[in-house]
Design a protein around this motif. Structure first.
Motif, short mmCIF file in Angstrom:
data_model
loop_
_atom_site.label_atom_id
_atom_site.label_comp_id
_atom_site.label_asym_id
_atom_site.label_seq_id
_atom_site.Cartn_x
_atom_site.Cartn_y
_atom_site.Cartn_z
N GLU A 416 0.83 -1.20 0.00
CA GLU A 416 0.00 0.00 0.00
C GLU A 416 0.87 1.26 0.00
OE1 GLU A 416 -4.07 -0.33 1.00
OE2 GLU A 416 -3.10 -1.29 -0.71
N TYR A 420 1.06 4.22 -2.94
CA TYR A 420 0.86 5.65 -2.70
C TYR A 420 2.09 6.46 -3.08
CZ TYR A 420 1.18 10.07 -0.36
OH TYR A 420 1.41 11.41 -0.12
N GLU A 423 2.42 7.01 -6.73
CA GLU A 423 1.51 8.03 -7.21
C GLU A 423 1.95 9.42 -6.77
OE1 GLU A 423 -2.97 7.56 -7.74
OE2 GLU A 423 -2.84 8.62 -5.82
N ARG A 428 -0.08 14.83 -5.44
CA ARG A 428 -0.24 14.88 -4.00
C ARG A 428 -1.44 15.77 -3.69
NH1 ARG A 428 6.04 15.18 -1.67
NH2 ARG A 428 6.85 13.63 -3.15
N ILE A 431 -6.35 13.56 1.26
CA ILE A 431 -7.17 12.35 1.09
C ILE A 431 -8.64 12.74 0.92
CG2 ILE A 431 -7.94 10.22 2.18
CD1 ILE A 431 -5.31 10.00 3.59
N SER A 445 -4.77 6.14 -5.57
CA SER A 445 -4.03 5.54 -4.47
C SER A 445 -4.05 6.39 -3.21
CB SER A 445 -2.58 5.27 -4.89
OG SER A 445 -2.54 4.17 -5.78
N HIS A 446 -4.50 7.63 -3.31
CA HIS A 446 -4.71 8.42 -2.10
C HIS A 446 -5.92 7.89 -1.33
CE1 HIS A 446 -1.97 11.15 -4.10
NE2 HIS A 446 -2.04 12.04 -3.13
N LYS A 450 -3.20 5.16 0.53
CA LYS A 450 -2.84 6.09 1.60
C LYS A 450 -3.90 6.08 2.69
CE LYS A 450 -1.51 10.85 2.69
NZ LYS A 450 -1.35 12.24 2.19
N HIS A 513 3.12 13.91 2.62
CA HIS A 513 3.51 12.93 3.63
C HIS A 513 4.83 13.37 4.25
CE1 HIS A 513 5.20 11.64 -0.29
NE2 HIS A 513 6.29 11.44 0.42
#
Length: 853
Positions: A416, A420, A423, A428, A431, A445-446, A450, A513
């Motif tokens: 996972e 993320y 991607e 970015r 979420i 993938s967020h 994520k 992140h």
């Protein structure tokens, strides 16, 4: 919904051909301890030079609120029949509604691409016509008066749905959005069943019935499906009865008494074997093609145990009347969590031998958990989609942890994180995001990867007891309603008594992140740990990160809790001797990137002592270039005997980089693993490693491997034997040409793409015509290479086949692969004309960019 459209088999095949393997850069794990002190150092916030912006910077889009509720849709009753030849649905929709709060004299429904024949206001069985206007997407009905919120009314709409006449749309996650799909409607494809199925997410069900197609709407439901008696049907809720009709048709009646969102309504029609199972007092059924009736329980058989596990842990019993799972052809996503009746892609159908190599528990758990998170409690807007998808993704971890152990669960978490971070190289976003260009952009993938990792951090932060108690509160307080992220936060705050705004703000509402640089040093009985947050704070916050540091000193492990909450901080710990290892984020739960340089000795110690998958794989990945060092080589030899098969597989993959003369210390071990390892995937990896070391001397191993019970190992044996250049290679490989397994077929295609002559034309044509999904995608790549080397096989038949796929396949990635295969013949005038026509007719922006238009 699970949107992984490339099958595990296909990805494994791609890895086998490229020899790719990687571990994640981030570190993740925790425990408890004491004795840490911290000092903070103020550091100026980084600034971005004028007029420069990283490629991943959050994009500026319009605000997307939840839909205003003017009406409350209470009940939906549908009567439908199907015109297979025209691919039409003939329907009557009876909708019971009332104004949501304010008086209303107009009802606007979503109804995409339909012929509207009549609209009536119903009083019992009597109807009076209503005036309406229709623009092809919205049906505006003038009611006979202004209704108040205490007055219910019923409208009936007679219509014909024409999904194939809609303008094409879709996304990476859901490759088409026409709502209703006729598969092989004329029966022209001999090896494909005739089926009808629906796919409603995000707002595609309004392509086959008029409704208020919004996730913050919900109604109870009845569906009457009239079909040829040779077909089975499936829909939401309970099956009530079947009625034989005078014209020889049959009408099936399905009823759901509990309300759900319109996008969760479903139908499926076709010839299926129904394998019955049970959980407590509820039906659990598996709908598969008759060929797979014998293995359906092996594929889906963990479902009752999953239902018990999730029901018990959540304290909320599975809420719906039954649970059915159905596998269909040419599905436009991985799977979909329709209430009480999930749909899955055909890749889930496996025979006995294929089941030796793989299971689909992850996707099965994912869609099942949606029955609580998404169906029972539904996101109020697509901006809040992670309230559905992050939980469903995290359920895969929860199930793996429960059923298969910590290593398998940890691997899923690493995967996972990798998804993320990949991607995040180009995208970015927060979420939870109300600013997006298209609601389909939320399926990324967020929202999935994520989001699932953030939930894991939340669980780690509050503890298991509070985690499950908070989820119970969230579900019970919000059942049969729509929610946004604040409701989840309040549930956790109400249970724990903590203010968690900081956590939800930094992880759900802000982009990016943490990127951490960690340095440790030891002097005079003190370990000094310096942590710097290096992420670009023009786009991401300075994070607050409660985590733990594990220190091994004198062979003893001590765990120190710390809170990183400054741009730069220094922590000191009283440690009696110089540490053998410092492991930052000891529980391996952090979503982020950690740069922490370690010596070779520290990494070997880390592999041997942490007993955690992430640190083991990190040590192996980092030391891959030091295989000549005795200590490192010994570490890899130890890894070859690890209890967890992925560690063994990764070790073989790394050791395969040794040159033939350097591999003598491990070659015999890997040879034995090729023959005897209990995991087919590990045997396959070992076979390919041997093939790289003068494979000719291992020919007997390859011969045995071609007969392996594992298709993965057999496919590796085929590739390895072909690599020896043995004179009888084509003869031996020809014995596998009737195999239908994807791994075998793709192995043959890989060889025939380069070594197959004109005599393999019929085989390639048959495979391309029979394949679908990821197998077709990979097959087309090999077919293009074959056509490039065999110009005499570039026939009108080939051109027609490829052009049809490039123009009409439901999967955009198949269209792309077919277009690329056609490019091999682009010097021909008729192919140039076709390519131009394909470009002109293509609507998918991803492909238009690829095609240079």
């Amino acid at each position: 919904m699970n949107h992984r459209f490339l099958s595990i088999v296909g990805l494994a095949a791609a890895m086998a051909f490229t020899g790719g393997c990687s571990a994640n850069k981030a570190v993740t794990d925790t425990t408890t301890g004491n004795g840490a002190t911290a000092e903070a150092v103020a550091v100026p916030t980084d600034t971005v030079p004028a007029n420069t912006e990283p490629v991943w910077a959050p994009q500026k889009h319009a605000f997307n609120p939840s839909r205003t509720r003017k009406h409350d849709l209470l009940h939906t009753k549908l009567r439908v029949s199907f015109d297979w030849e025209k691919q039409y649905l003939n329907g009557t929709a009876e909708l019971r509604l009332k104004p949501y709060f304010y008086p209303q004299d107009t009802l606007v429904l979503d109804a995409k691409g339909m012929d509207i024949h009549s609209v009536s206001l119903m009083k019992g069985d009597d109807g009076s016509p209503l005036k309406y206007s229709y623009d092809g997407r919205k049906l505006a009905i003038n009611l006979n008066k202004a209704y108040t919120r205490t007055e219910e009314y019923v409208v009936e709409i007679n219509y014909t749905a024409k999904p194939n006449e809609l303008e094409a749309g879709g996304s990476d996650a859901i490759t088409s959005d026409k709502g209703l799909y006729f598969i092989n409607p004329l029966g022209a494809e001999l090896n494909k069943p005739m089926q009808i199925w629906t796919q409603g997410e995000t707002e595609a069900n309004s392509a086959w019935f008029p409704t208020i197609d919004s996730p913050n709407e919900r109604s109870t439901q009845e569906i009457y499906m009239t079909v040829d008696p040779k077909y089975m049907t499936l829909s939401n809720g309970e099956f009530v009865y079947s009625r034989q009709n005078a014209d020889g048709t049959r009408t099936d009646y399905w009823k759901q008494d509990l309300p759900h969102a319109p996008y969760l309504a479903m139908m499926a029609v076709g010839k299926f074997a129904v394998v019955k199972d049970k959980w407590r007092n509820k039906e659990v059924n598996y709908y598969v093609e008759p060929e797979y009736e014998g293995t359906a329980k092996q594929i889906f058989g963990n479902t009752p145990e999953m239902m018990e596990f999730f029901s018990t842990k959540l304290g909320v019993e599975y809420p719906w009347a039954k649970y059915s799972q159905i596998v269909v052809r040419d599905y436009v996503s991985g799977a979909m969590e329709n209430t009480s009746a999930s749909i899955f892609m055909e890749a889930l159908q496996l025979n006995e031998r294929e089941l030796l190599d793989k299971n689909w528990d992850g996707i099965i758990a994912h869609e099942l958990f949606h029955q609580w998170f998404g169906d029972y409690v539904t996101t109020e807007s697509w901006a809040n989609l992670p309230l559905n998808e992050a939980f469903a993704n995290y359920s895969e971890y929860l199930w793996a942890e429960h059923k298969y152990g910590q290593d398998e669960a940890a691997y899923l978490q690493m995967d996972e994180l990798s998804q993320y971070l990949n991607e995040a190289e180009t995208k970015r976003e927060p979420i939870i995001r109300y600013h997006y260009e298209d609601r389909e952009d939320m399926f990324d993938s967020h929202s999935y990867a994520k989001g699932g990792r953030v939930l894991h951090m939340l669980r780690n932060l509050v503890g298991d007891e509070a985690w499950w108690a908070s989820l119970n509160r969230y579900l019970t307080q919000n059942k049969f309603s729509d929610v946004e992220i604040a409701e989840l936060r309040l549930a956790f705050e109400d249970v724990t008594g903590r203010d968690l705004m900081w956590f939800f703000d930094q992880w759900f509402m802000q982009a990016g992140h943490p990127e951490l640089k960690v340095e440790d040093s030891y002097q005079n009985g003190q370990l000094r740990l310096q942590v710097t947050q290096t992420q670009d704070t023009a786009y991401a916050p300075v994070y607050r990160l409660p985590l733990q540091v594990a220190v091994w000193a004198g062979g003893k492990k001590t765990v120190y809790p710390i809170v990183v909450d400054k741009a730069e901080q220094t922590f000191t710990f009283n440690v009696p001797t110089e540490p053998e290892l410092v492991l930052f984020d000891a529980e391996q739960q952090l979503l982020g990137v950690v740069e922490h340089e370690k010596s070779q000795e520290e990494l070997v110690y880390q592999f041997e002592h942490t007993q955690q998958l992430g640190p083991k794989l990190e040590a192996m990945m980092t030391l891959e270039d030091s295989l000549q060092q005795p200590q490192v080589l010994q570490m890899y030899q130890t890894a070859l005997n690890d209890d967890y098969w992925r560690v063994r597989s990764a070790a073989i993959n790394s050791l395969s980089n040794l040159k033939e003369g350097q591999a003598s210390t491990v070659e015999n071990t890997i040879r034995q693993m090729a023959l005897q390892d209990k995991e087919g995937a590990v045997r396959a990896e070992a076979i390919l490693a041997l093939a790289g070391w003068n494979g000719g001397k291992h020919t007997p191993v390859f011969e045995q491997a071609m007969q392996d019970s594992s298709y993965l190992a057999a496919a590796a044996g085929i590739l390895a034997y072909a690599g020896t250049g043995a004179a009888d290679t084509k003869q031996r490989l020809a014995a596998f040409e009737e195999e239908q397994n994807e791994d075998i077929v793709l192995a043959l295609a890989s060889y025939y793409a380069v070594q197959g002559g004109p005599e393999k034309y019929d085989w390639f044509m048959r495979q391309v015509q029979d394949a679908s999904g990821s197998q077709l995608y990979y097959m087309l790549q090999s077919f293009g290479a074959y056509l490039a080397g065999n110009s005499q096989t570039n026939t009108p038949e080939v051109i027609t086949l490829l052009a049809n796929l490039a123009q009409n396949s439901e999967q955009y990635y198949v269209r792309a692969a077919a277009y690329q295969a056609l490019m091999v013949m682009s010097e021909r005038a008729e192919v140039q004309e076709l390519l131009q026509q394909i470009r002109q007719n293509e609507k998918d922006e991803r492909l238009l960019q690829m095609y240079g238009r």
